[in-house]
Design a protein around this motif. Structure first.
Motif, mmCIF file in Angstrom:
data_model
loop_
_atom_site.group_PDB
_atom_site.id
_atom_site.type_symbol
_atom_site.label_atom_id
_atom_site.label_comp_id
_atom_site.label_asym_id
_atom_site.label_seq_id
_atom_site.Cartn_x
_atom_site.Cartn_y
_atom_site.Cartn_z
ATOM 1 N N MET A 1 89.974 70.487 70.931
ATOM 2 C CA MET A 1 89.327 71.223 69.842
ATOM 3 C C MET A 1 89.877 72.645 69.779
ATOM 4 N N GLN A 5 86.541 74.642 65.679
ATOM 5 C CA GLN A 5 85.832 73.393 65.922
ATOM 6 C C GLN A 5 84.816 73.537 67.051
ATOM 7 N N ARG A 147 85.013 63.143 77.142
ATOM 8 C CA ARG A 147 84.927 62.228 76.006
ATOM 9 C C ARG A 147 85.180 62.936 74.677
ATOM 10 N N THR A 148 84.614 64.110 74.521
ATOM 11 C CA THR A 148 84.745 64.813 73.242
ATOM 12 C C THR A 148 86.073 65.534 73.086
ATOM 13 N N GLY A 149 86.747 65.799 74.223
ATOM 14 C CA GLY A 149 87.956 66.593 74.169
ATOM 15 C C GLY A 149 87.672 68.074 74.285
ATOM 16 N N CYS A 203 84.456 65.012 67.446
ATOM 17 C CA CYS A 203 84.643 64.356 68.737
ATOM 18 C C CYS A 203 85.904 63.494 68.739
ATOM 19 N N ARG A 204 86.605 63.484 69.869
ATOM 20 C CA ARG A 204 87.831 62.700 69.997
ATOM 21 C C ARG A 204 87.586 61.292 70.524
ATOM 22 N N LYS A 206 86.968 57.869 69.942
ATOM 23 C CA LYS A 206 87.091 57.051 68.734
ATOM 24 C C LYS A 206 86.598 55.610 68.830
ATOM 25 N N THR A 209 82.986 55.196 67.313
ATOM 26 C CA THR A 209 82.499 56.129 66.310
ATOM 27 C C THR A 209 82.407 55.529 64.910
#
Length: 220
Positions: A1, A5, A147-149, A203-204, A206, A209
């Motif tokens: 991010m 972001q 998880r989110t990056g 969020c990264r 995928k 999602t």
């Protein structure tokens, strides 16, 4: 991010969780310290059930020592690892009485010198009791960081250090509880509620999602 972001990420979390606080029950810094020590590999709910019995009879280091090992174990035996936790609690109480006048110290060095108090517990106490901008990386925050990056890392310390740099300054004080509560109720390990997530588009993560029919894939 990127920085924009990350700012939006925490803005939305704070909007969704306007009062990010611990779910452990406590009424003093000492009670908080003990509750956090007891919470290792245990749920907040189980700790609260035990401390609801314990704190009315022993809510100071002196009273805890007077309770004794068997008395303490009787109050916390429903919590996992209660044998070792009881020993750590009493050893910590002894140090608090002998070296700190019965008060919980407000420095990382002094906290981490207490038996059973590691970096994570020290960070919780420093943040929650003393208002310091620390982040205690538990399983939820470790998962979210990767998880989110937001702050990927192979160890809790690596994630913590990255978060301290990545979290916008205005959200640093609340970031700890914002992420824990988001991880506990939305971004769970096995079945994350991605369709209810307010930061899904940032969020990264995928694989899960894709929102079910009838749910928006991103917040308004």
């Amino acid at each position: 991010m990127n920085a924009t972001q990350r700012l939006e990420f925490f803005r939305r979390l704070k909007q969704a969780i306007p009062e990010p606080v611990t779910e452990l029950d406590y009424s003093s810094t000492f009670e908080l310290l003990i509750a956090v020590m007891l919470s290792a590999q245990a749920t907040d709910k189980s700790v609260n059930l035990a401390t609801a019995r314990l704190f009315p009879v022993a809510n100071t280091p002196q009273a805890m020592l007077a309770l004794g090992l068997d008395g303490l174990k009787a109050h916390i035996k429903t919590i996992g690892l209660y044998h070792s936790k009881a020993n750590h609690v009493l050893a910590t109480c002894q140090i608090l009485v002998e070296q700190h006048g019965g008060e919980v110290p407000a420095t990382r060095e002094a906290l981490e010198a207490l038996p059973g108090v590691g970096r994570k517990t020290a960070n919780v106490v420093l943040n929650t009791a003393f208002g310091q901008p620390t982040i205690a990386v538990d399983t939820h925050i470790f998962r979210l960081g990767n998880r989110t990056g937001l702050a990927p890392g192979k160890t809790p310390l690596a994630v913590e250090l990255k978060l301290m740099k990545a979290v916008p300054k205005e959200y640093l004080q609340d970031a700890h509880h914002l992420m824990i509560l988001h991880g506990r109720y939305t971004c769970m390990a096995r079945k994350p509620h991605c369709h209810q997530c307010v930061v899904i588009d940032l969020c990264r993560f995928k694989p899960k999602t894709v929102a079910p029919e009838g749910f928006a894939s991103a917040p308004a």
